[in-house]
Write a protein that holds these residues in place. Structure first.
Motif, mmCIF file in Angstrom:
data_model
loop_
_atom_site.group_PDB
_atom_site.id
_atom_site.type_symbol
_atom_site.label_atom_id
_atom_site.label_comp_id
_atom_site.label_asym_id
_atom_site.label_seq_id
_atom_site.Cartn_x
_atom_site.Cartn_y
_atom_site.Cartn_z
ATOM 1 N N VAL A 1 -43.075 10.067 -4.473
ATOM 2 C CA VAL A 1 -43.418 10.186 -5.891
ATOM 3 C C VAL A 1 -44.930 10.278 -6.012
ATOM 4 C CG1 VAL A 1 -43.231 9.093 -8.158
ATOM 5 C CG2 VAL A 1 -41.420 8.722 -6.478
ATOM 6 N N VAL A 2 -45.374 11.186 -6.887
ATOM 7 C CA VAL A 2 -46.807 11.238 -7.160
ATOM 8 C C VAL A 2 -47.024 11.378 -8.670
ATOM 9 C CG1 VAL A 2 -47.063 13.739 -6.764
ATOM 10 C CG2 VAL A 2 -49.016 12.231 -6.437
ATOM 11 N N ALA A 3 -48.003 10.633 -9.167
ATOM 12 C CA ALA A 3 -48.285 10.618 -10.606
ATOM 13 C C ALA A 3 -49.654 11.213 -10.880
ATOM 14 C CB ALA A 3 -48.249 9.182 -11.114
ATOM 15 N N ALA A 4 -49.803 11.750 -12.100
ATOM 16 C CA ALA A 4 -51.103 12.216 -12.573
ATOM 17 C C ALA A 4 -51.231 11.788 -14.020
ATOM 18 C CB ALA A 4 -51.202 13.728 -12.435
ATOM 19 N N GLY A 5 -52.413 11.991 -14.594
ATOM 20 C CA GLY A 5 -52.613 11.653 -16.001
ATOM 21 C C GLY A 5 -53.789 10.728 -16.165
ATOM 22 N N GLY A 6 -53.906 10.133 -17.339
ATOM 23 C CA GLY A 6 -55.024 9.229 -17.579
ATOM 24 C C GLY A 6 -55.032 8.713 -19.001
ATOM 25 N N GLN A 7 -56.025 7.864 -19.244
ATOM 26 C CA GLN A 7 -56.227 7.348 -20.597
ATOM 27 C C GLN A 7 -57.290 8.249 -21.215
ATOM 28 O OE1 GLN A 7 -58.054 3.344 -21.493
ATOM 29 N NE2 GLN A 7 -55.950 2.693 -21.114
ATOM 30 N N TYR A 8 -56.851 9.330 -21.852
ATOM 31 C CA TYR A 8 -57.790 10.344 -22.321
ATOM 32 C C TYR A 8 -58.309 10.048 -23.722
ATOM 33 C CZ TYR A 8 -55.771 12.992 -18.404
ATOM 34 O OH TYR A 8 -55.335 13.393 -17.171
ATOM 35 N N ILE A 9 -57.487 9.418 -24.551
ATOM 36 C CA ILE A 9 -57.879 9.165 -25.945
ATOM 37 C C ILE A 9 -57.716 7.699 -26.328
ATOM 38 C CG2 ILE A 9 -57.311 9.661 -28.365
ATOM 39 C CD1 ILE A 9 -56.617 12.511 -27.557
ATOM 40 N N GLU A 10 -56.596 7.101 -25.935
ATOM 41 C CA GLU A 10 -56.277 5.753 -26.427
ATOM 42 C C GLU A 10 -56.951 4.699 -25.551
ATOM 43 O OE1 GLU A 10 -51.978 5.926 -26.925
ATOM 44 O OE2 GLU A 10 -52.277 6.855 -28.896
ATOM 45 N N LYS A 11 -58.245 4.472 -25.840
ATOM 46 C CA LYS A 11 -59.037 3.533 -25.033
ATOM 47 C C LYS A 11 -59.330 2.309 -25.900
ATOM 48 C CE LYS A 11 -61.453 7.623 -23.293
ATOM 49 N NZ LYS A 11 -61.276 7.921 -21.872
ATOM 50 N N ILE B 1 -39.284 5.365 -10.970
ATOM 51 C CA ILE B 1 -40.233 5.120 -12.065
ATOM 52 C C ILE B 1 -41.331 4.160 -11.615
ATOM 53 C CG2 ILE B 1 -40.412 3.999 -14.334
ATOM 54 C CD1 ILE B 1 -39.150 6.733 -14.617
ATOM 55 N N LYS B 2 -40.936 3.119 -10.911
ATOM 56 C CA LYS B 2 -41.923 2.123 -10.475
ATOM 57 C C LYS B 2 -42.851 2.713 -9.400
ATOM 58 C CE LYS B 2 -43.825 -1.954 -9.949
ATOM 59 N NZ LYS B 2 -44.875 -2.386 -10.870
ATOM 60 N N LEU B 3 -42.315 3.554 -8.521
ATOM 61 C CA LEU B 3 -43.190 4.219 -7.549
ATOM 62 C C LEU B 3 -44.202 5.082 -8.295
ATOM 63 C CD1 LEU B 3 -40.866 5.404 -4.602
ATOM 64 C CD2 LEU B 3 -42.256 3.340 -4.747
ATOM 65 N N GLY B 4 -43.776 5.688 -9.389
ATOM 66 C CA GLY B 4 -44.684 6.501 -10.216
ATOM 67 C C GLY B 4 -45.800 5.659 -10.814
ATOM 68 N N VAL B 5 -45.433 4.488 -11.305
ATOM 69 C CA VAL B 5 -46.445 3.586 -11.877
ATOM 70 C C VAL B 5 -47.442 3.186 -10.792
ATOM 71 C CG1 VAL B 5 -46.794 1.284 -12.876
ATOM 72 C CG2 VAL B 5 -44.909 2.718 -13.689
ATOM 73 N N GLU B 6 -46.914 2.866 -9.615
ATOM 74 C CA GLU B 6 -47.803 2.451 -8.518
ATOM 75 C C GLU B 6 -48.660 3.615 -8.022
ATOM 76 O OE1 GLU B 6 -48.571 -0.617 -7.536
ATOM 77 O OE2 GLU B 6 -47.305 -1.075 -9.262
ATOM 78 N N SER B 7 -48.103 4.823 -8.019
ATOM 79 C CA SER B 7 -48.887 5.986 -7.615
ATOM 80 C C SER B 7 -50.083 6.157 -8.550
ATOM 81 C CB SER B 7 -48.005 7.244 -7.639
ATOM 82 O OG SER B 7 -48.795 8.401 -7.490
ATOM 83 N N TYR B 8 -49.822 6.001 -9.837
ATOM 84 C CA TYR B 8 -50.906 6.135 -10.827
ATOM 85 C C TYR B 8 -51.935 5.021 -10.640
ATOM 86 C CZ TYR B 8 -53.416 6.212 -15.227
ATOM 87 O OH TYR B 8 -54.411 6.244 -16.167
#
Ligand SMILES: NC(=O)c1ccc[n+]([C@@H]2O[C@H](COP(=O)([O-])OP(=O)(O)OC[C@H]3O[C@@H](n4cnc5c(N)ncnc54)[C@H](O)[C@@H]3O)[C@@H](O)[C@H]2O)c1
Length: 446
Positions: free
Chosen positions: A280-290, A422-429
């Motif tokens: 599993v690999v995740a991408a993304g970020g906190q782009y606006i909701e900081k 799902i949890k592997l995704g969270v950990e990847s992020y």
């Protein structure tokens, strides 16, 4: 008193049926006409939806909510009012619900970090369980819960209600029958937008551990720090009312929203028990909701499976245009249509698609202007739709499963395999690493 032949035959048949079942099922068979008493643990937003739902179906389903539990007295008292219960029917301690021998089954709608502790103890106390999604906070909890289901033999339903939509079971049939060839990749999403920031729901300013009467919150019990469920911290209203923003209690949009999408997709692609991922690999970020939150507002996951297909999931909280559900096979593609699915062929595999779907695709030989013969529709243009049957709701399916009339649509294997991805995704992020699943050791490897 004489007994009629009919009544005797009925009793004899029931006894024979019961004798054919393992001992632990007897109660269920013999009590099949009895009322089911349900306890609801965690009567906040979703728990209250469930309490209201149970009250509406009480007569038709022959059930009653006899106990409710919440660590926030205002929500507890509200639930006691809804069920028309006595003061004794509500408690801050979930143990009171599990100790009650008259409670047959419990529904757990606490925040995620409490789910499996209560679920496991409930099963050990002989109760059947509906546990809201996601199954757990950690992978270890999910596996412990799976083992407890197998050991106790209790019925457990995990809460992603989409798994009870007939559409997904229809998709399983179609894919199982080879209608789109081997599935290669699929996509789904859960996107929203808001002005106030996702999950910034209303806070009751009066509520807290020093509140009196309705305003009292048992904060230690909410955290569960004494059981190692979360770290001990001073009361924090944002954590209490907006727990989805913090890693300590859940995995943000991954556990809150993507879990809803992944579980039904797994039914369609691999069947009722789902499939554990390979990486599993995740991408993304906190782009606006900081605003001091932990979780990203844009989150994308790619999940590879050992049976050689990939699922792409997207959950964005700052633009609500979704990535539609699509399941792609080598010969054809499926997309939701009406209550069921539309199927479209891949032109280069038209012969295989048409053969697999001869009951739906009618091909004629027609002549063009020059008198040359060709297939109609031409390769790449064949498509058809398949309706799905209405099905019972997710809670109703759970009740049917308790009464031995159905299997839970989100059983523990599906709930656990969904949780692991799902949890592997969270950990990847969080770790900025690709995560692999060691299937033998049943643990995450980065
Ligand atoms: N299936 C769905 O569509 C759906 C929708 C919303 C929420 N949910 C799930 O339901 C769960 C609850 O979410 P919510 O939005 O209702 O949260 P919420 O905060 O509104 O409600 C949770 C309640 O649990 C109580 N609680 C916490 N620890 C407890 C304990 N140890 N014993 C008893 N009560 C305790 C809290 O006081 C709170 O009132 C989450 O896991 C969430 O993912 C599912």
């Amino acid at each position: 008193m004489s007994i009629t032949r009919r009544a005797f035959m009925k009793t004899a048949a029931l006894t024979a049926a019961a004798a054919a079942l393992p001992a632990r099922s007897w109660g269920r068979v013999l009590g099949a006409n009895d009322r089911l008493n349900i306890g609801v643990i965690g009567t906040g937003g979703m728990g209250t939806v469930h309490v209201n739902g149970f009250m509406k179906m009480a007569g038709a389903e022959n059930i009653a909510v006899t106990r409710v539990c919440d660590v926030y007295r205002k929500r507890l008292n509200n639930a006691v009012r809804i069920i028309g219960g006595s003061e004794g029917s509500g408690s801050i301690e979930y143990e009171r619900v599990l100790d009650d021998k008259d409670v047959n089954a419990v529904l757990i709608a606490t925040p995620d970090h409490w789910h499996t502790k209560i679920a496991i103890e409930a099963m050990q106390a002989g109760k059947d369980v509906y546990v809201e999604k996601p199954l757990s906070l950690t992978i270890e909890q999910a596996i412990a819960c799976r083992e407890a289901v197998k050991k106790t033999g209790r019925v457990l339903q995990v809460g992603p209600q989409g798994t009870s939509e007939g559409r997904w079971w229809k998709a399983r049939e179609a894919i199982g029958a080879g209608r789109i060839g081997k599935v290669v990749w699929s996509q789904a999403s859960y996107c929203r937008n808001s002005r106030e920031g996702q999950f910034n729901w209303r806070i009751d300013p009066e509520a807290g551990p020093s509140g009196t009467g309705d305003n009292y919150i048992d904060w230690d019990r909410w955290l569960g720090h004494e059981h190692g469920l979360a770290a001990k911290i001073p009361y924090n209203a944002d954590h209490f009312f907006r727990f989805r923003k913090y890693w300590a209690y859940n995995g943000g949009v991954a556990t809150d929203l993507m879990y809803h999408r992944l579980a039904p997709l797994l039914i369609a692609i691999t069947g009722a028990n789902g499939e554990y991922p390979s990486r599993v690999v995740a991408a993304g970020g906190q782009y606006i909701e900081k605003d001091g939150r932990d979780i990203p507002d844009s989150f994308m996951l790619m999940i590879d499976y050992p049976s050689e297909h990939t699922i792409v999931l997207v959950s964005v909280m700052t633009n609500d245009v979704p990535l539609p559900d699509v399941i792609r096979g080598q010969y054809g593609t499926m997309e939701p249509a009406g209550s069921g699915w539309s199927f479209k062929e891949q032109g280069v595999w038209a012969p295989e698609f048409r053969k697999a779907n001869a009951d739906y695709v009618k091909v004629a030989r027609v002549k063009n202007d020059k008198g040359e013969e060709r297939d109609d529709p031409p390769a790449g243009r064949a498509s058809f739709e398949m309706e799905a049957r209405d099905s019972r709701g997710h809670v109703e399916n759970w009740l049917d499963a308790i009464r031995g009339k159905a299997k839970p649509n989100c059983n523990i294997d599906l709930g656990c395999s969904t949780m692991v991805a799902i949890k592997l995704g969270v950990e990847s992020y969080r770790q900025q690493k690709m995560m692999k699943w060691d299937a033998k050791a049943e643990r995450a490897v980065s």
